[in-house]
Design a protein around this motif. Structure first.
Motif, mmCIF file in Angstrom:
data_model
loop_
_atom_site.group_PDB
_atom_site.id
_atom_site.type_symbol
_atom_site.label_atom_id
_atom_site.label_comp_id
_atom_site.label_asym_id
_atom_site.label_seq_id
_atom_site.Cartn_x
_atom_site.Cartn_y
_atom_site.Cartn_z
ATOM 1 N N UNK A 7 75.714 92.928 18.452
ATOM 2 C CA UNK A 7 74.831 91.859 18.899
ATOM 3 C C UNK A 7 74.080 91.318 17.683
ATOM 4 N N UNK A 8 74.021 90.026 17.568
ATOM 5 C CA UNK A 8 73.316 89.413 16.450
ATOM 6 C C UNK A 8 71.866 89.137 16.837
ATOM 7 N N UNK A 9 70.958 89.407 15.919
ATOM 8 C CA UNK A 9 69.553 89.064 16.099
ATOM 9 C C UNK A 9 69.262 87.836 15.249
ATOM 10 N N UNK A 10 68.352 87.008 15.723
ATOM 11 C CA UNK A 10 68.016 85.772 15.025
ATOM 12 C C UNK A 10 66.569 85.826 14.552
ATOM 13 N N UNK A 11 66.385 85.571 13.262
ATOM 14 C CA UNK A 11 65.054 85.556 12.664
ATOM 15 C C UNK A 11 64.841 84.209 11.990
ATOM 16 N N UNK A 12 63.690 83.620 12.251
ATOM 17 C CA UNK A 12 63.302 82.373 11.618
ATOM 18 C C UNK A 12 62.260 82.722 10.563
ATOM 19 N N UNK A 47 60.089 94.372 7.928
ATOM 20 C CA UNK A 47 59.813 93.859 9.265
ATOM 21 C C UNK A 47 61.110 93.583 10.027
ATOM 22 N N UNK A 48 62.058 92.962 9.357
ATOM 23 C CA UNK A 48 63.338 92.665 9.987
ATOM 24 C C UNK A 48 64.086 93.956 10.306
ATOM 25 N N UNK A 49 64.086 94.897 9.379
ATOM 26 C CA UNK A 49 64.756 96.178 9.594
ATOM 27 C C UNK A 49 64.147 96.923 10.783
ATOM 28 N N UNK A 50 62.822 96.948 10.870
ATOM 29 C CA UNK A 50 62.144 97.617 11.991
ATOM 30 C C UNK A 50 62.505 96.963 13.326
ATOM 31 N N UNK A 51 62.564 95.646 13.355
ATOM 32 C CA UNK A 51 62.888 94.935 14.594
ATOM 33 C C UNK A 51 64.309 95.264 15.050
ATOM 34 N N UNK A 52 65.247 95.269 14.127
ATOM 35 C CA UNK A 52 66.634 95.570 14.470
ATOM 36 C C UNK A 52 66.758 97.022 14.929
ATOM 37 N N UNK A 53 66.072 97.920 14.245
ATOM 38 C CA UNK A 53 66.107 99.336 14.618
ATOM 39 C C UNK A 53 65.543 99.559 16.026
ATOM 40 N N UNK A 60 69.892 101.987 23.351
ATOM 41 C CA UNK A 60 70.470 103.327 23.385
ATOM 42 C C UNK A 60 71.551 103.542 22.356
ATOM 43 N N UNK A 61 71.597 102.691 21.353
ATOM 44 C CA UNK A 61 72.639 102.801 20.332
ATOM 45 C C UNK A 61 72.073 103.212 19.000
#
Length: 65
Positions: A7-12, A47-53, A60-61
């Motif tokens: 799943x892709x996450x989008x960050x602006x 911040x981006x790494x924490x959000x994705x984690x 659950x992955x």
């Protein structure tokens, strides 16, 4: 994540200033509907790494490739 599509996450990212050879600005996580200011490029990456984690934990992955 074998057998599942990633799943892709989008960050602006909005760079508002640059001082001391780094960026300051605001990052918005679209899917998580969160917005946060950062004071350096390293802080932005964290911040981006924490959000994705957190997103992966909620799904659950905890698979690491």
């Amino acid at each position: 994540m074998k057998g599942r599509a990633k799943k892709a996450d989008t960050f602006l990212v909005k760079i508002m200033d640059h001082e001391h050879a780094t960026w300051q600005g605001k990052v918005t996580w679209i899917e998580g509907q969160r917005e946060q200011y950062f004071r350096s490029a390293l802080e932005l990456i964290k911040l981006i790494d924490d959000a994705v984690e957190k997103e992966q934990e909620m799904e659950g992955g905890n698979d690491v490739e």
